[in-house]
Design a protein around this motif. Structure first.
Motif, PDB file in Angstrom:
ATOM      1  N   UNK A 192       0.874  -1.174   0.000  1.00 29.66           N
ATOM      2  CA  UNK A 192       0.000   0.000   0.000  1.00 29.66           C
ATOM      3  C   UNK A 192       0.909   1.222   0.000  1.00 29.66           C
ATOM      4  N   UNK A 193       0.770   2.073  -1.020  1.00 29.11           N
ATOM      5  CA  UNK A 193       1.663   3.212  -1.243  1.00 29.11           C
ATOM      6  C   UNK A 193       1.020   4.535  -0.837  1.00 29.11           C
ATOM      7  N   UNK A 194       1.824   5.367  -0.187  1.00 28.17           N
ATOM      8  CA  UNK A 194       1.441   6.732   0.176  1.00 28.17           C
ATOM      9  C   UNK A 194       2.516   7.662  -0.370  1.00 28.17           C
TER      10      UNK A 194
ATOM     11  N   UNK B  98      -1.006  11.141  -3.132  1.00 26.11           N
ATOM     12  CA  UNK B  98      -1.446   9.914  -3.798  1.00 26.11           C
ATOM     13  C   UNK B  98      -1.492   8.793  -2.770  1.00 26.11           C
ATOM     14  N   UNK B  99      -2.502   7.929  -2.893  1.00 23.68           N
ATOM     15  CA  UNK B  99      -2.598   6.757  -2.033  1.00 23.68           C
ATOM     16  C   UNK B  99      -3.221   5.608  -2.806  1.00 23.68           C
ATOM     17  N   UNK B 100      -2.633   4.414  -2.627  1.00 21.04           N
ATOM     18  CA  UNK B 100      -3.216   3.237  -3.268  1.00 21.04           C
ATOM     19  C   UNK B 100      -2.173   2.270  -3.778  1.00 21.04           C
TER      20      UNK B 100
ATOM     21  N   UNK C 192       0.058   3.208 -11.840  1.00 18.11           N
ATOM     22  CA  UNK C 192      -0.549   4.397 -11.245  1.00 18.11           C
ATOM     23  C   UNK C 192       0.456   5.205 -10.436  1.00 18.11           C
ATOM     24  N   UNK C 193       1.380   4.535  -9.783  1.00 18.06           N
ATOM     25  CA  UNK C 193       2.380   5.236  -8.981  1.00 18.06           C
ATOM     26  C   UNK C 193       3.264   6.101  -9.860  1.00 18.06           C
ATOM     27  N   UNK C 194       3.743   5.542 -10.961  1.00 18.91           N
ATOM     28  CA  UNK C 194       4.578   6.331 -11.868  1.00 18.91           C
ATOM     29  C   UNK C 194       3.795   7.473 -12.488  1.00 18.91           C
ATOM     30  N   UNK C 195       2.545   7.240 -12.837  1.00 18.33           N
ATOM     31  CA  UNK C 195       1.730   8.325 -13.393  1.00 18.33           C
ATOM     32  C   UNK C 195       1.620   9.467 -12.396  1.00 18.33           C
ATOM     33  N   UNK C 196       1.372   9.124 -11.121  1.00 19.28           N
ATOM     34  CA  UNK C 196       1.234  10.151 -10.083  1.00 19.28           C
ATOM     35  C   UNK C 196       2.547  10.913  -9.893  1.00 19.28           C
TER      36      UNK C 196
ATOM     37  N   UNK D  84      -5.387  10.818 -11.053  1.00 23.25           N
ATOM     38  CA  UNK D  84      -6.047   9.746 -10.298  1.00 23.25           C
ATOM     39  C   UNK D  84      -5.334   9.565  -8.954  1.00 23.25           C
ATOM     40  N   UNK D  85      -5.611  10.449  -7.966  1.00 27.33           N
ATOM     41  CA  UNK D  85      -4.842  10.443  -6.724  1.00 27.33           C
ATOM     42  C   UNK D  85      -5.210   9.337  -5.733  1.00 27.33           C
ATOM     43  N   UNK D  86      -6.323   8.655  -5.959  1.00 26.17           N
ATOM     44  CA  UNK D  86      -6.743   7.583  -5.063  1.00 26.17           C
ATOM     45  C   UNK D  86      -7.063   6.328  -5.871  1.00 26.17           C
TER      46      UNK D  86
END
Length: 193
Positions: free
Chosen positions: A119-121, A131-133, A149-153, A165-167
């Motif tokens: 689970x990433x914060x 960002x979380x998820x 999604x992490x790299x996109x954020x 898409x922050x969540x």
């Protein structure tokens, strides 16, 4: 505070031992433009399946001031391989590009509201949650990943853009809680959100 840390809330401090023999708190990472704190462990197939993708992301963004901090909060009473000696062995074997912290009391995971492994914060320079998820949409089988999604954020934030898409829902095994009253999920559950 809501059950899990909400967007724009501040990162919660910690003081945890690491596999490198040091103890770390939030202030040890003040040099980071972006701080990625993620809850993980040693045994989870979703962690094992995505660790190399996470490594690639950590290495890719290191030169842009992004630091990764991994925290293992899983109960060693549920899976002995999640204990601290196994953490040390895993870091020696894989040499991941992050510090690996042990949250034996599980207090840090509870304060953050960690749901899954992984689970990433993601926190900005001011340590506000942006960002979380999840990191990817198929953490158990990297060959099936269609979106990171992490790299996109990270890319959007570092480019000065709002995060589209922050969540997202973290995908993985439930955090293995030591005791019945800390969480509503059973200690042995390992399924998808």
């Amino acid at each position: 505070m809501a059950f899990t840390l909400q967007l724009n809330e501040k990162a919660i401090d910690f003081q945890l031992p690491a596999t490198d023999g040091n103890t770390y708190s939030l202030s040890d990472f003040t040099d980071a433009e972006v701080l990625v704190i993620f809850f993980t462990c040693n045994h989870c197939p979703y962690v094992i399946g995505s660790d190399e993708v996470t490594r690639e992301t950590a290495n890719k963004y290191a030169s842009r001031g992004v630091r990764f901090v991994a925290i293992n909060s899983n109960s060693k009473n549920t899976y002995q391989e999640d204990d601290f000696p196994h953490m040390v062995e895993r870091m020696k074997a894989y040499k991941f590009p992050w510090v690996y912290l042990y949250d034996e009391s599980q207090e840090v995971a509870l304060k953050y509201g960690a749901l899954r492994t992984p689970h990433f914060y993601v926190f900005d320079k001011n340590r506000k949650l942006i960002y979380s998820g999840r990191a990817v949409d198929s953490p158990r089988d990297a060959s099936k990943i269609t979106v990171n999604d992490l790299e996109h954020a990270l890319e959007e934030h570092l480019s000065g853009k709002p995060i589209t898409n922050p969540l997202t829902n973290p995908i993985g095994c439930n955090v293995k809680w030591d005791g019945k009253d800390k969480h509503w999920m059973p200690a042995d559950a390992c399924d998808l959100v």
